[in-house]
Design an enzyme around this catalytic site. Structure first.
Site, PDB file in Angstrom:
ATOM      1  N   TRP A   1      -3.855  -1.668  -1.327  1.00 45.05           N
ATOM      2  CA  TRP A   1      -3.786  -2.896  -2.128  1.00 45.05           C
ATOM      3  C   TRP A   1      -4.095  -3.982  -1.120  1.00 45.05           C
ATOM      4  CZ3 TRP A   1      -3.136  -4.401  -7.084  1.00 45.05           C
ATOM      5  CH2 TRP A   1      -2.707  -5.705  -7.329  1.00 45.05           C
TER       6      TRP A   1
ATOM      7  N   ARG B   1       1.476   1.786  -5.954  1.00 44.43           N
ATOM      8  CA  ARG B   1       1.676   0.837  -4.852  1.00 44.43           C
ATOM      9  C   ARG B   1       0.393   0.112  -4.458  1.00 44.43           C
ATOM     10  NH1 ARG B   1       6.275   1.346  -2.109  1.00 44.43           N
ATOM     11  NH2 ARG B   1       5.323   0.375  -0.296  1.00 44.43           N
TER      12      ARG B   1
ATOM     13  N   HIS C   1      18.743 -35.224 -27.554  1.00 49.82           N
ATOM     14  CA  HIS C   1      17.701 -35.893 -28.345  1.00 49.82           C
ATOM     15  C   HIS C   1      17.199 -34.995 -29.470  1.00 49.82           C
ATOM     16  CE1 HIS C   1      17.494 -39.371 -25.684  1.00 49.82           C
ATOM     17  NE2 HIS C   1      17.739 -38.502 -24.721  1.00 49.82           N
TER      18      HIS C   1
ATOM     19  N   GLU D   1      10.213 -12.790 -23.859  1.00 54.96           N
ATOM     20  CA  GLU D   1       9.147 -11.785 -23.845  1.00 54.96           C
ATOM     21  C   GLU D   1       9.659 -10.356 -23.830  1.00 54.96           C
ATOM     22  OE1 GLU D   1       6.316 -11.893 -20.585  1.00 54.96           O
ATOM     23  OE2 GLU D   1       7.836 -12.584 -19.198  1.00 54.96           O
TER      24      GLU D   1
ATOM     25  N   ASN E   1       0.826   0.093   5.959  1.00 53.70           N
ATOM     26  CA  ASN E   1       1.300  -0.704   4.836  1.00 53.70           C
ATOM     27  C   ASN E   1       2.049  -1.885   5.422  1.00 53.70           C
ATOM     28  OD1 ASN E   1       2.465  -1.691   2.450  1.00 53.70           O
ATOM     29  ND2 ASN E   1       4.198  -0.304   2.614  1.00 53.70           N
ATOM     30  N   GLY E   2       1.605  -3.095   5.117  1.00 56.36           N
ATOM     31  CA  GLY E   2       2.272  -4.276   5.650  1.00 56.36           C
ATOM     32  C   GLY E   2       1.260  -5.332   6.031  1.00 56.36           C
TER      33      GLY E   2
ATOM     34  N   LYS F   1      -0.494  -7.275 -19.547  1.00 54.03           N
ATOM     35  CA  LYS F   1      -0.226  -7.749 -18.177  1.00 54.03           C
ATOM     36  C   LYS F   1      -1.217  -8.840 -17.776  1.00 54.03           C
ATOM     37  CE  LYS F   1       1.844  -7.857 -14.250  1.00 54.03           C
ATOM     38  NZ  LYS F   1       3.090  -8.627 -14.277  1.00 54.03           N
TER      39      LYS F   1
ATOM     40  N   CYS G   1       0.866  -1.174   0.000  1.00 55.22           N
ATOM     41  CA  CYS G   1       0.000   0.000   0.000  1.00 55.22           C
ATOM     42  C   CYS G   1       0.902   1.223   0.000  1.00 55.22           C
ATOM     43  CB  CYS G   1      -0.861   0.049   1.245  1.00 55.22           C
ATOM     44  SG  CYS G   1      -1.833  -1.430   1.511  1.00 55.22           S
TER      45      CYS G   1
ATOM     46  N   GLU H   1      11.437 -20.787 -17.161  1.00 61.61           N
ATOM     47  CA  GLU H   1      11.089 -19.417 -16.814  1.00 61.61           C
ATOM     48  C   GLU H   1      12.189 -18.445 -17.267  1.00 61.61           C
ATOM     49  OE1 GLU H   1       8.574 -17.819 -16.073  1.00 61.61           O
ATOM     50  OE2 GLU H   1       9.274 -15.993 -15.098  1.00 61.61           O
TER      51      GLU H   1
ATOM     52  N   LYS I   1      11.422 -15.325 -19.778  1.00 60.76           N
ATOM     53  CA  LYS I   1      11.761 -13.923 -19.479  1.00 60.76           C
ATOM     54  C   LYS I   1      12.518 -13.322 -20.655  1.00 60.76           C
ATOM     55  CE  LYS I   1       9.643 -12.978 -16.993  1.00 60.76           C
ATOM     56  NZ  LYS I   1       8.695 -13.840 -16.386  1.00 60.76           N
TER      57      LYS I   1
HETATM   58  C1  AGP Z   1       4.940 -13.538 -17.516  1.00 61.32           C
HETATM   59  O1  AGP Z   1       6.055 -12.745 -17.543  1.00 61.32           O
HETATM   60  C2  AGP Z   1       3.840 -13.176 -18.402  1.00 61.32           C
HETATM   61  N1  AGP Z   1       3.586 -11.815 -18.464  1.00 61.32           N
HETATM   62  C3  AGP Z   1       2.670 -14.134 -18.477  1.00 61.32           C
HETATM   63  O2  AGP Z   1       3.191 -15.361 -18.878  1.00 61.32           O
HETATM   64  C4  AGP Z   1       1.801 -14.374 -17.209  1.00 61.32           C
HETATM   65  O3  AGP Z   1       2.541 -15.054 -16.254  1.00 61.32           O
HETATM   66  C5  AGP Z   1       0.533 -15.166 -17.622  1.00 61.32           C
HETATM   67  O4  AGP Z   1      -0.212 -14.414 -18.527  1.00 61.32           O
HETATM   68  C6  AGP Z   1      -0.304 -15.574 -16.444  1.00 61.32           C
HETATM   69  O5  AGP Z   1      -0.789 -14.486 -15.740  1.00 61.32           O
HETATM   70  P1  AGP Z   1      -1.460 -14.660 -14.318  1.00 61.32           P
HETATM   71  O6  AGP Z   1      -0.404 -15.147 -13.397  1.00 61.32           O
HETATM   72  O7  AGP Z   1      -1.945 -13.279 -13.978  1.00 61.32           O
HETATM   73  O8  AGP Z   1      -2.563 -15.635 -14.449  1.00 61.32           O
END
Ligand code: AGP
Length: 602
Positions: free
Chosen positions: A74, A27, A500, A484, A100-101, A597, A2, A477, A481
């Site tokens: 938040w 925040r 393989h 993307e 906040n916390g 997002k 927050c 992962e 990263k």
């Molecule tokens: C990750 O960097 C991405 N932006 C994307 O893969 C994300 O993790 C995915 O869309 C799932 O989102 P969520 O965790 O909000 O469900």
């Protein structure tokens, strides 16, 4: 997470506070509130919505008084609604505060206070603090002493701004494991979670440390230790950030800021779940048919969760990308099934669809979510929160590591409930997990060497990330990263798979990132590294063994810890590498092309 802000001086407090809240909105943005004081009377306005909405709807700019505090929320405890918005107050209405916390022991404290006759209005952990101070004030008569005594009873993280009508010339601010900074003006003082909130008025700041509090009047400030009440000498620093830099706390991008927030949010995730995890573990312990569903980065957390549950709780979950789940498992889910859905936003369409299907078929649904009150939490029977605060960068970073922290805690607690692992080992893992935020803090020092490595690698076309066992999802992962935000082609795969097929793509100088902590598969990883090297790969190895250092072209030294705990620290250098590569290639890592997002369509 927050945002809090406080002001005392000659200006109209509400105007300074509202401006500050606007700057702190990143925040938290589910509800907003302000308290000001004039002539011994508190004026409180608060409600659900963004700062602009609440300012207009409740006329926040029309509040009297030259001192007050404000909050942008938040939610962590209690859904976002008008009553749960801060400020929260005590029974007498003389003490109002913003927080906040996370207060870990709020349920016990609340019970005791209710028994003593206190009446609570909200579902928040925060309200407990106001009543606790009120209670201490009855016996001590001195507000500062009562405040100290009350706060020493809290377990968890807290940054607080407090107004008390009985002391008309001052405000109190407290910090423990949540940020708080004082702004030193001329005949006026400020305090906030973050410098941009008051940077327009002053660039002279004092950073509070954990377990410190400040007593602030318009012409003076003093910082003291919470345990003893003794004064602490603090340095006044001058900030030379622009406002834009300050909003990102001096970081050039939100993504980097969020990577650097990980030690703190990991602590929040651990504190925030310390109490609830046992009840959840008990509720799900007897399910043997377990599915874990998620998308993207959350899917990688799900895969790590599978290894954790296998190794500790001896459960064998099926992990499925949520978009595939509905078409493949509909006939197999029933009331004996447990479906664990992992989603940062709680709004991902595929994950929600999988959860709804699970509910329809009578399964028990547990959600691991970051956004409080999101759709996933409304569908689920049980929810565990990751407490990472809002994540602005599209690439998930701190929400991933906090998902892993929650999954680790869940697996440990399940193992304890089921008796599937030695208690001694579980205790070691719990202690180890509590140390992980500090380890991550140390790993963040690798940012500059990783930037230099990124300089060397920025024109490469293909990257391979290899791992085994519990660190295979780390490889996946790491590759995600990179793809993307840097737009470089990257593949994450099990190191055993390399020969393989993919080995055919390895030629001179192709970067192969090997996740190789000490553990069950370390020797096999060394073999796979040699295979790649023999084809000319540039091997970047993450681990803690000298043998690994010898065989790698670039060695990233990691702390030596139980393999079970490696997924959290090991992803951090990969986040940093992807970030620096993206920036060096001229991309905006906060807003990668073609991506959103929250993916709310299937
Ligand atoms: C990750 O960097 C991405 N932006 C994307 O893969 C994300 O993790 C995915 O869309 C799932 O989102 P969520 O965790 O909000 O469900």
């Amino acid at each position: 997470m927050c945002g809090i802000i406080g002001y005392i001086g000659e200006r109209r407090a509400c105007e300074v506070i509202v401006k500050g809240l606007k700057r702190l909105e990143y925040r938290g943005y589910d509800s907003v509130g302000v308290v000001t004081e004039e002539n011994g009377k508190l004026y409180i306005k608060k409600g659900v919505g963004s700062v602009d909405e609440v300012v207009e709807r409740l006329n926040l700019l029309d509040m009297p008084g030259n001192r007050g505090v404000g909050h942008t929320r938040w939610a962590t405890h209690g859904v976002p609604n008008d009553i749960n918005a801060h400020p929260q107050k005590d029974c007498t209405g003389k003490i109002a505060l913003v927080h906040n916390g996370i207060i870990e022991n709020f349920a016990e404290l609340k019970k005791e206070l209710v028994e003593k006759g206190h009446t609570f209005e909200s579902d928040t952990d925060t309200e407990v603090i106001a009543h606790l101070i009120e209670e201490e004030l009855k016996s001590s008569g001195n507000f500062e002493e009562a405040l100290r005594k009350a706060l020493l009873k809290l377990k968890g993280s807290f940054a607080l701004g407090i107004v008390y009508t009985g002391e008309p010339d001052r405000l109190y601010f407290v910090r423990n494991e949540s940020p708080l900074v004082l702004g030193i003006g001329d005949g006026e003082m400020f305090a906030a979670s973050d410098v941009p909130a008051f940077l327009e008025y002053t660039n002279k700041v004092v950073f509070l440390d954990d377990m410190e509090y400040a007593v602030v009047t318009k012409d003076s400030w003093v910082v003291k230790r919470l345990e003893t009440g003794e004064e602490v000498e603090k340095e006044v620093k001058t900030i030379d950030w622009t406002l834009e830099m300050a909003e990102k706390a001096g970081f050039p991008h939100f993504m980097l800021k969020e990577i650097f927030e990980q030690p703190r949010v990991l602590r929040d995730a651990i504190h925030g779940n310390a109490k609830v995890i046992r009840d959840v573990a008990r509720e799900i312990a007897n399910y043997s048919k377990i599915f874990i569903v998620a998308m993207g980065t959350s899917y990688h957390a799900a895969l790590t969760g599978k290894y954790l549950l296998q190794r500790l709780a001896k459960k064998v979950p099926i992990v499925e990308d949520a978009s595939e789940f509905r078409y493949e498992f509909e006939d197999l889910i029933d009331e004996n099934s447990l479906v664990i859905a992992i989603t940062q936003s709680g709004e991902t369409a595929d994950t929600l669809a999988a959860m709804k299907l699970a509910k329809r078929k009578g399964a028990k649904v547990l959600a691991i979510v970051n956004v409080v009150g999101s759709m996933a939490t409304r569908i689920a029977d049980l929810t565990l929160y990751t407490h990472a605060g809002p994540e602005i960068g599209v690439a998930a970073t701190k929400t991933y590591t906090t998902q892993l922290a929650v999954l680790t805690m869940l697996a440990i607690e399940l193992a304890r409930t089921l008796g599937t692992a030695e208690e001694e080992h579980l205790k070691e893992l719990e202690e180890g997990l509590r140390r992980v935020p500090d380890l991550v803090e140390g790993i963040l020092n690798l940012s500059e060497p990783l930037r230099e490595l990124a300089e060397e690698l920025k024109d490469k076309q293909n990257f391979f990330y290899i791992g085994r066992g519990i660190d295979l999802p780390t490889a996946l992962e790491g590759a995600l990263k990179l793809k993307e935000i840097s737009y470089i082609h990257a593949e994450g795969l099990s190191a055993g798979e390399l020969k393989h097929g993919p080995l055919a793509l390895i030629e001179d100088g192709v970067p192969v990132v090997a996740i190789a902590p000490n553990g069950r598969t370390f020797d096999k990883m060394l073999g796979n590294i040699e295979e790649a090297k023999a084809r000319g790969a540039h091997v970047i190895a993450l681990g803690s063994s000298e043998r690994l250092e010898e065989v790698s072209d670039t060695f990233i030294r990691m702390p030596d810890l139980d393999e079970i705990l490696t997924p959290i620290p090991y992803i951090v250098p990969l986040q940093l590498l992807a970030y620096h590569l993206a920036v060096l290639r001229g991309n905006d890592p906060d807003k990668p092309r073609n991506l959103a997002k929250s993916v709310t369509v299937e």
